[in-house]
Design a protein around this motif. Structure first.
Motif, PDB file in Angstrom:
ATOM      1  N   PHE A 129       7.578  53.064  -6.043  1.00 16.68           N
ATOM      2  CA  PHE A 129       8.323  54.293  -6.305  1.00 16.68           C
ATOM      3  C   PHE A 129       7.454  55.334  -7.004  1.00 16.68           C
ATOM      4  N   LYS A 130       6.535  54.890  -7.876  1.00 20.07           N
ATOM      5  CA  LYS A 130       5.577  55.826  -8.469  1.00 20.07           C
ATOM      6  C   LYS A 130       4.682  56.425  -7.387  1.00 20.07           C
ATOM      7  N   GLY A 131       4.303  55.610  -6.413  1.00 19.50           N
ATOM      8  CA  GLY A 131       3.475  56.084  -5.312  1.00 19.50           C
ATOM      9  C   GLY A 131       4.189  57.116  -4.457  1.00 19.50           C
ATOM     10  N   VAL A 132       5.482  56.939  -4.242  1.00 20.17           N
ATOM     11  CA  VAL A 132       6.261  57.932  -3.485  1.00 20.17           C
ATOM     12  C   VAL A 132       6.215  59.279  -4.196  1.00 20.17           C
ATOM     13  N   ILE A 133       6.358  59.250  -5.517  1.00 20.66           N
ATOM     14  CA  ILE A 133       6.328  60.496  -6.297  1.00 20.66           C
ATOM     15  C   ILE A 133       4.945  61.129  -6.233  1.00 20.66           C
ATOM     16  N   GLU A 134       3.903  60.338  -6.467  1.00 17.22           N
ATOM     17  CA  GLU A 134       2.544  60.878  -6.504  1.00 17.22           C
ATOM     18  C   GLU A 134       2.068  61.326  -5.124  1.00 17.22           C
ATOM     19  N   ASN A 135       2.412  60.590  -4.071  1.00 18.06           N
ATOM     20  CA  ASN A 135       2.010  60.979  -2.720  1.00 18.06           C
ATOM     21  C   ASN A 135       2.774  62.196  -2.226  1.00 18.06           C
ATOM     22  N   GLY A 136       3.934  62.474  -2.816  1.00 17.55           N
ATOM     23  CA  GLY A 136       4.722  63.639  -2.445  1.00 17.55           C
ATOM     24  C   GLY A 136       4.337  64.886  -3.212  1.00 17.55           C
ATOM     25  N   GLY A 137       3.268  64.821  -3.991  1.00 15.62           N
ATOM     26  CA  GLY A 137       2.807  65.983  -4.735  1.00 15.62           C
ATOM     27  C   GLY A 137       3.348  66.070  -6.144  1.00 15.62           C
ATOM     28  N   GLY A 138       4.049  65.033  -6.592  1.00 14.58           N
ATOM     29  CA  GLY A 138       4.600  65.031  -7.940  1.00 14.58           C
ATOM     30  C   GLY A 138       3.663  64.370  -8.930  1.00 14.58           C
ATOM     31  N   VAL A 139       4.016  64.503 -10.217  1.00 15.70           N
ATOM     32  CA  VAL A 139       3.235  63.903 -11.292  1.00 15.70           C
ATOM     33  C   VAL A 139       4.178  63.036 -12.120  1.00 15.70           C
ATOM     34  N   VAL A 140       3.829  61.759 -12.279  1.00 12.01           N
ATOM     35  CA  VAL A 140       4.632  60.846 -13.100  1.00 12.01           C
ATOM     36  C   VAL A 140       4.254  61.085 -14.555  1.00 12.01           C
ATOM     37  N   ASP A 141       5.235  61.517 -15.365  1.00 11.00           N
ATOM     38  CA  ASP A 141       4.986  61.802 -16.775  1.00 11.00           C
ATOM     39  C   ASP A 141       5.138  60.560 -17.642  1.00 11.00           C
ATOM     40  N   ASN A 142       6.133  59.718 -17.345  1.00 10.37           N
ATOM     41  CA  ASN A 142       6.408  58.559 -18.190  1.00 10.37           C
ATOM     42  C   ASN A 142       7.145  57.502 -17.373  1.00 10.37           C
ATOM     43  N   VAL A 143       6.800  56.230 -17.588  1.00 14.18           N
ATOM     44  CA  VAL A 143       7.528  55.110 -16.995  1.00 14.18           C
ATOM     45  C   VAL A 143       7.955  54.208 -18.150  1.00 14.18           C
ATOM     46  N   ASP A 144       9.254  54.009 -18.279  1.00  9.04           N
ATOM     47  CA  ASP A 144       9.802  53.195 -19.358  1.00  9.04           C
ATOM     48  C   ASP A 144      10.576  52.031 -18.734  1.00  9.04           C
ATOM     49  N   PHE A 145       9.988  50.833 -18.798  1.00 10.85           N
ATOM     50  CA  PHE A 145      10.618  49.642 -18.232  1.00 10.85           C
ATOM     51  C   PHE A 145      11.485  49.009 -19.312  1.00 10.85           C
ATOM     52  N   TRP A 146      12.799  48.952 -19.076  1.00 11.45           N
ATOM     53  CA  TRP A 146      13.736  48.440 -20.067  1.00 11.45           C
ATOM     54  C   TRP A 146      13.952  46.940 -19.935  1.00 11.45           C
ATOM     55  N   GLY A 147      13.540  46.348 -18.849  1.00 10.21           N
ATOM     56  CA  GLY A 147      13.703  44.913 -18.664  1.00 10.21           C
ATOM     57  C   GLY A 147      15.049  44.544 -18.058  1.00 10.21           C
ATOM     58  N   LYS A 148      15.357  43.251 -18.098  1.00  6.65           N
ATOM     59  CA  LYS A 148      16.605  42.744 -17.518  1.00  6.65           C
ATOM     60  C   LYS A 148      17.744  42.951 -18.499  1.00  6.65           C
ATOM     61  N   ARG A 149      18.797  43.621 -18.023  1.00  7.53           N
ATOM     62  CA  ARG A 149      19.968  43.906 -18.861  1.00  7.53           C
ATOM     63  C   ARG A 149      21.239  43.635 -18.077  1.00  7.53           C
ATOM     64  N   LYS A 150      22.299  43.431 -18.815  1.00 10.55           N
ATOM     65  CA  LYS A 150      23.615  43.210 -18.218  1.00 10.55           C
ATOM     66  C   LYS A 150      24.163  44.547 -17.713  1.00 10.55           C
ATOM     67  N   LEU A 151      24.750  44.533 -16.525  1.00 12.07           N
ATOM     68  CA  LEU A 151      25.353  45.732 -15.963  1.00 12.07           C
ATOM     69  C   LEU A 151      26.689  46.009 -16.645  1.00 12.07           C
ATOM     70  N   ALA A 152      27.099  47.268 -16.651  1.00 11.47           N
ATOM     71  CA  ALA A 152      28.385  47.638 -17.238  1.00 11.47           C
ATOM     72  C   ALA A 152      29.537  47.046 -16.427  1.00 11.47           C
ATOM     73  N   TYR A 153      29.324  46.915 -15.125  1.00  6.28           N
ATOM     74  CA  TYR A 153      30.326  46.312 -14.253  1.00  6.28           C
ATOM     75  C   TYR A 153      29.604  45.626 -13.091  1.00  6.28           C
ATOM     76  N   GLU A 154      30.283  44.694 -12.472  1.00  6.84           N
ATOM     77  CA  GLU A 154      29.702  43.911 -11.388  1.00  6.84           C
ATOM     78  C   GLU A 154      29.508  44.771 -10.142  1.00  6.84           C
ATOM     79  N   ILE A 155      28.330  44.649  -9.519  1.00  7.82           N
ATOM     80  CA  ILE A 155      28.028  45.355  -8.278  1.00  7.82           C
ATOM     81  C   ILE A 155      27.619  44.316  -7.252  1.00  7.82           C
ATOM     82  N   SER A 156      28.396  44.168  -6.194  1.00  6.77           N
ATOM     83  CA  SER A 156      28.101  43.196  -5.132  1.00  6.77           C
ATOM     84  C   SER A 156      27.842  41.800  -5.694  1.00  6.77           C
ATOM     85  N   LYS A 157      28.714  41.361  -6.596  1.00  5.77           N
ATOM     86  CA  LYS A 157      28.646  40.042  -7.226  1.00  5.77           C
ATOM     87  C   LYS A 157      27.376  39.832  -8.057  1.00  5.77           C
ATOM     88  N   VAL A 158      26.780  40.909  -8.563  1.00  6.39           N
ATOM     89  CA  VAL A 158      25.598  40.852  -9.419  1.00  6.39           C
ATOM     90  C   VAL A 158      25.985  41.405 -10.783  1.00  6.39           C
TER      91      VAL A 158
END
Length: 95
Positions: A26-55
């Motif tokens: 996804f960073k590559g899509v941004i950079e190859n499209g002429g954009g500049v990635v300013d910050n990437v913040d990986f939050w890790g595995k977290r519980k969803l607020a509600y179930e999505i497709s049994k996940v």
């Protein structure tokens, strides 16, 4: 050029290498499209607020980037066709 932020949630069944590969893709899509990635913040595995497709949890990642107005449409298209993405949102930041 405008400032945007996107948050996407990856499927919890992915291993660590697959999660990193998806974030880099996804960073590559941004950079190859002429954009500049300013910050990437990986939050890790977290519980969803509600179930999505049994996940109940997923890998959250926040990306701040600067791009022209056409790039968010392309990034949205890539998110939609990626099987590993559960949910995503792209927001234009106030200036």
């Amino acid at each position: 050029m405008r400032k945007y932020e996107t948050i996407f949630i990856l499927h919890p069944s992915l291993d660590e290498e697959a999660v990193k590969a998806n974030v880099e893709k996804f960073k590559g899509v941004i950079e190859n499209g002429g954009g500049v990635v300013d910050n990437v913040d990986f939050w890790g595995k977290r519980k969803l607020a509600y179930e999505i497709s049994k996940v109940n949890e997923g890998y959250y990642t926040l990306v701040n980037f600067t791009a022209n107005t056409d790039l968010p449409k392309e990034l949205d298209r890539v998110f939609r066709i990626s099987d590993s993405v559960i949910r995503h949102i792209i927001i234009k930041e106030e200036q």
